[in-house]
Enzyme design. Structure first.
Site, PDB file in Angstrom:
ATOM      1  N   GLU A 128      32.083  -0.134 -34.842  1.00  0.00           N
ATOM      2  CA  GLU A 128      30.988   0.817 -34.707  1.00  0.00           C
ATOM      3  C   GLU A 128      30.428   1.213 -36.067  1.00  0.00           C
ATOM      4  OE1 GLU A 128      31.970   3.913 -32.007  1.00  0.00           O
ATOM      5  OE2 GLU A 128      30.040   4.917 -32.220  1.00  0.00           O
ATOM      6  N   GLU A 142      28.374  -1.637 -37.344  1.00  0.00           N
ATOM      7  CA  GLU A 142      27.112  -1.646 -36.610  1.00  0.00           C
ATOM      8  C   GLU A 142      26.162  -0.597 -37.180  1.00  0.00           C
ATOM      9  OE1 GLU A 142      27.682  -0.623 -32.521  1.00  0.00           O
ATOM     10  OE2 GLU A 142      25.584  -0.950 -31.986  1.00  0.00           O
ATOM     11  N   CYS A 200      32.144   6.172 -27.141  1.00  0.00           N
ATOM     12  CA  CYS A 200      33.561   6.202 -26.711  1.00  0.00           C
ATOM     13  C   CYS A 200      33.781   6.980 -25.429  1.00  0.00           C
ATOM     14  CB  CYS A 200      34.449   6.872 -27.745  1.00  0.00           C
ATOM     15  SG  CYS A 200      33.990   6.598 -29.412  1.00  0.00           S
ATOM     16  N   SER A 207      25.780   2.907 -29.509  1.00  0.00           N
ATOM     17  CA  SER A 207      26.543   1.835 -30.148  1.00  0.00           C
ATOM     18  C   SER A 207      27.003   0.871 -29.063  1.00  0.00           C
ATOM     19  CB  SER A 207      27.762   2.423 -30.859  1.00  0.00           C
ATOM     20  OG  SER A 207      28.683   1.396 -31.136  1.00  0.00           O
ATOM     21  N   LYS A 232      37.840   8.098 -17.501  1.00  0.00           N
ATOM     22  CA  LYS A 232      38.337   6.801 -17.989  1.00  0.00           C
ATOM     23  C   LYS A 232      38.740   5.888 -16.828  1.00  0.00           C
ATOM     24  CE  LYS A 232      37.946   6.985 -22.473  1.00  0.00           C
ATOM     25  NZ  LYS A 232      37.157   5.961 -23.196  1.00  0.00           N
ATOM     26  N   GLU A 251      35.559   4.293 -15.908  1.00  0.00           N
ATOM     27  CA  GLU A 251      35.201   3.340 -16.960  1.00  0.00           C
ATOM     28  C   GLU A 251      35.970   2.025 -16.774  1.00  0.00           C
ATOM     29  OE1 GLU A 251      34.599   3.609 -21.678  1.00  0.00           O
ATOM     30  OE2 GLU A 251      36.686   3.778 -21.138  1.00  0.00           O
ATOM     31  N   GLU A 265      31.919  -5.085 -15.664  1.00  0.00           N
ATOM     32  CA  GLU A 265      31.723  -5.917 -16.863  1.00  0.00           C
ATOM     33  C   GLU A 265      32.950  -5.939 -17.769  1.00  0.00           C
ATOM     34  OE1 GLU A 265      30.150  -3.062 -16.169  1.00  0.00           O
ATOM     35  OE2 GLU A 265      29.599  -1.932 -17.968  1.00  0.00           O
ATOM     36  N   CYS A 285      38.275  15.355 -26.348  1.00  0.00           N
ATOM     37  CA  CYS A 285      39.267  14.892 -25.361  1.00  0.00           C
ATOM     38  C   CYS A 285      40.514  15.768 -25.288  1.00  0.00           C
ATOM     39  CB  CYS A 285      39.672  13.464 -25.656  1.00  0.00           C
ATOM     40  SG  CYS A 285      38.280  12.339 -25.785  1.00  0.00           S
TER      41      CYS A 285
HETATM   42  S1  SF4 Z   1      38.150  13.507 -22.087  1.00  0.00           S
HETATM   43 FE1  SF4 Z   1      36.068  14.296 -21.941  1.00  0.00          FE
HETATM   44  S2  SF4 Z   1      35.236  13.949 -23.997  1.00  0.00           S
HETATM   45 FE2  SF4 Z   1      37.044  12.667 -23.821  1.00  0.00          FE
HETATM   46  S3  SF4 Z   1      36.303  10.687 -23.123  1.00  0.00           S
HETATM   47 FE3  SF4 Z   1      36.873  11.854 -21.301  1.00  0.00          FE
HETATM   48  S4  SF4 Z   1      34.999  12.845 -20.619  1.00  0.00           S
HETATM   49 FE4  SF4 Z   1      34.665  12.172 -22.735  1.00  0.00          FE
END
Ligand code: SF4
Ligand code: SF4
Ligand code: SF4
Lengths: 411, 105
Positions: free
Chosen positions: A141, A144, A168, A188, A227, A230, A235, A391
């Site tokens: 990153e 980039e 992220c 990014s 997450k 995600e 993909e 986080c």
């Molecule tokens: S804990 Fe909150 S700030 Fe961290 S990646 Fe997950 S949603 Fe985003």
């Protein structure tokens, strides 16, 4: 109106309100970044799935414990740990190490990296610190960003868009994809550390572990509910693609097989009767447990920016930053700014890099996006995290003085 | 709390659904969410955010290496396998594309 905001295969409706427990107190609405929660005061509320980012902020702040997650990988993880034919790789996010101790009676914020490695090793995991992948993210990153900056200064035609946004945080990425798709060129293209870790574990990692990639099961331990969504994005199967191109024939597999929240990891250790608090420290079993200070601060607001600038400074000036602590991007102000002026060796001129750090996204991001859309943003690089504080306060973290407990605390 | 309110709450069958909800909301607002709850909640939240962040800054301060480009494991990754940042393998493995979610069907 489109039918859905999800791609095929993505987890939908991860966060749900249990109507029988909801008191309609509206507390959750104050924490939702997208106004995804609907319902009249006093009546049971519900979540509009297509608007929800799965960030879990409503869940950890509901005073009545009425909000729950619908997907848990715990059973699958237990089966994989018991399977002698599988190498189980545990990918440990930065913010987990300063929170999981709370579930075992240790102090709030106590740093327990060694104990967590030890406990997970006892449970049968190989240790892959996501901080290693955070360092890798900085390399990609950061490069980039420098590439975009130089191309812009030189007026090159296909210079990438500035300001560059960090990528992220999956809740932030989903927010931008759903609400400001015209600004996607500013993101990014670097994958998040979680996704880099999964991909590396099943490519280079397969060589390090001397193991066939399809027998590697990657489990990310995350402070974050988003997450899970995600990891389910279709993909994210680059390792399978890569291995396929290099002659493998296994059926398709994702880069990250399963995600456990910090809470679920604590639950797993308790089920396995492993007491993290009394487990001796362990160093890890491969190069994937080596990380830097820059990698670990990813878990708090401003950390990615601070880590990126440390490396950008070295690349641009060929010298290390004299003072690595970058105070202006630390702390809990909603939007933080910093200017870094340095002599850029490649350009042969002085440049001032203006950066901004945004967290508690729902309350702070809109004016910034409007400026970027209008072309009036003063910044070059912007870090965005959905959760207040970053986080460390993610929706997957141990519930602290919130949830049902905080009703009793108000006096 | 007066006895009458108490009876209302217990004896909800005799109230219309709408009225019951209204009483319920008032009850909840009075009991659980007193004036100032939000500020109080945010203050508590900021306390544990600060404590956890301090733990991470401590981890940074005690780290042998504090900058990503000097992580020996990262150097090994690139020299053994990954090539260089933004190189061919990086594009294939470490970068991604995004999705315009207003255009999904
Ligand atoms: S804990 Fe909150 S700030 Fe961290 S990646 Fe997950 S949603 Fe985003
Ligand atoms: S905070 Fe909990 S109880 Fe209150 S409205 Fe939201 S889901 Fe219902
Ligand atoms: S999970 Fe996050 S985005 Fe979804 S309803 Fe809850 S607070 Fe809103």
């Amino acid at each position: 109106m489109t039918a859905t905001t999800y791609q095929a295969g993505e987890i939908q409706g991860l966060i749900e309100i249990d109507a029988s427990k909801c008191k309609g107190c509206d507390a959750c609405k104050k924490f939702c970044p997208t106004q995804a929660i609907v319902g009249a005061s006093g009546a049971a509320h519900s979540i509009v799935k297509d608007r929800c980012l799965s960030c879990g902020q409503c869940m950890i702040n509901c005073p009545f414990g009425a909000i729950k997650e619908t997907h848990s990988a715990l059973d699958r993880v237990i089966r994989k740990l018991a399977d002698k034919d599988t190498t189980v790789v545990g990918i440990i996010a930065p913010a987990v190490r300063v929170a999981i101790g709370e579930e075992f009676g240790l102090g709030t914020g106590e740093l327990v990296t060694g104990k967590l490695y030890g406990a997970m090793n006892k449970a049968g995991f190989k240790i892959f610190d996501c901080n290693f992948a955070a360092d890798l993210t900085i390399m990609e990153e950061g490069s980039e960003f420098i590439h975009r900056l130089h191309a812009t200064v030189k007026g090159e035609e296909h210079a990438g868009a500035l300001p560059q946004f960090t990528s992220c945080c999956p809740a932030w990425v989903r927010y931008l994809e759903g609400n400001f798709p015209s600004l996607l060129p500013h993101l990014s293209t670097a994958k998040s550390p979680q996704q880099m870790a999964g991909t590396v574990a099943k490519t280079y990692g397969a060589k390090v572990y001397d193991m066939e990639p399809e027998k590697i099961f990657t489990i990310a331990v995350m402070p974050c509910t988003a997450k899970k969504v995600e990891a389910s994005r279709p993909e994210f199967n680059s390792a399978w693609h890569y291995n396929h191109e290099h002659g493998a024939h296994a059926a398709e597999y994702p880069d990250v097989d399963a995600v456990l929240t910090t809470r679920e990891m604590a639950q797993l250790l308790k089920l396995l009767k492993i007491d993290l608090a009394t487990t001796p420290a362990y160093d890890g079993d491969s190069l994937f447990a080596q990380y830097t200070g820059a990698g670990t601060i990813f878990g708090t607001t401003g950390g990615v920016m601070e880590a990126a600038l440390r490396t950008a400074h070295k690349v641009l000036t060929d010298t290390e930053m004299a003072k690595l602590d970058l105070e202006p991007v630390r702390g809990l102000e909603g939007v933080k700014e910093a200017d870094v002026t340095l002599f850029d060796k490649q350009l042969g001129q002085e440049v001032t890099v203006k950066v901004a750090v945004v967290h508690d996204m729902g309350n702070n991001i809109e004016p910034i996006l409007r400026d970027v859309a209008a072309g009036t943003s003063p910044y070059h690089f912007i870090e965005v995290m959905n959760c207040a504080g970053g986080c460390v306060n993610g929706g997957g973290q141990p519930v602290q003085g919130t949830g049902s407990s905080w009703i009793g605390n108000i006096g | 709390m007066t006895k009458k309110t108490h009876l209302f709450a217990e004896d909800s069958f005799f109230l219309s659904r709408r009225k019951f909800m209204a009483v319920g909301a008032a009850f909840v607002a009075a009991m659980a969410i007193p004036v100032g709850w939000f500020a109080n909640k945010l203050a508590r939240r900021n306390d544990y955010i600060k404590a956890r962040s301090a733990g991470l800054y401590q981890d940074d301060a005690i780290a042998k290496v504090r900058v990503s480009h000097r992580n020996p494991a990262i150097e090994k990754y690139y020299s053994d396998f990954g090539g260089e940042p933004l190189g061919h393998i990086s594009h294939e493995l470490l970068h991604t594309h995004f999705v315009d979610r207003t255009k999904l069907s």
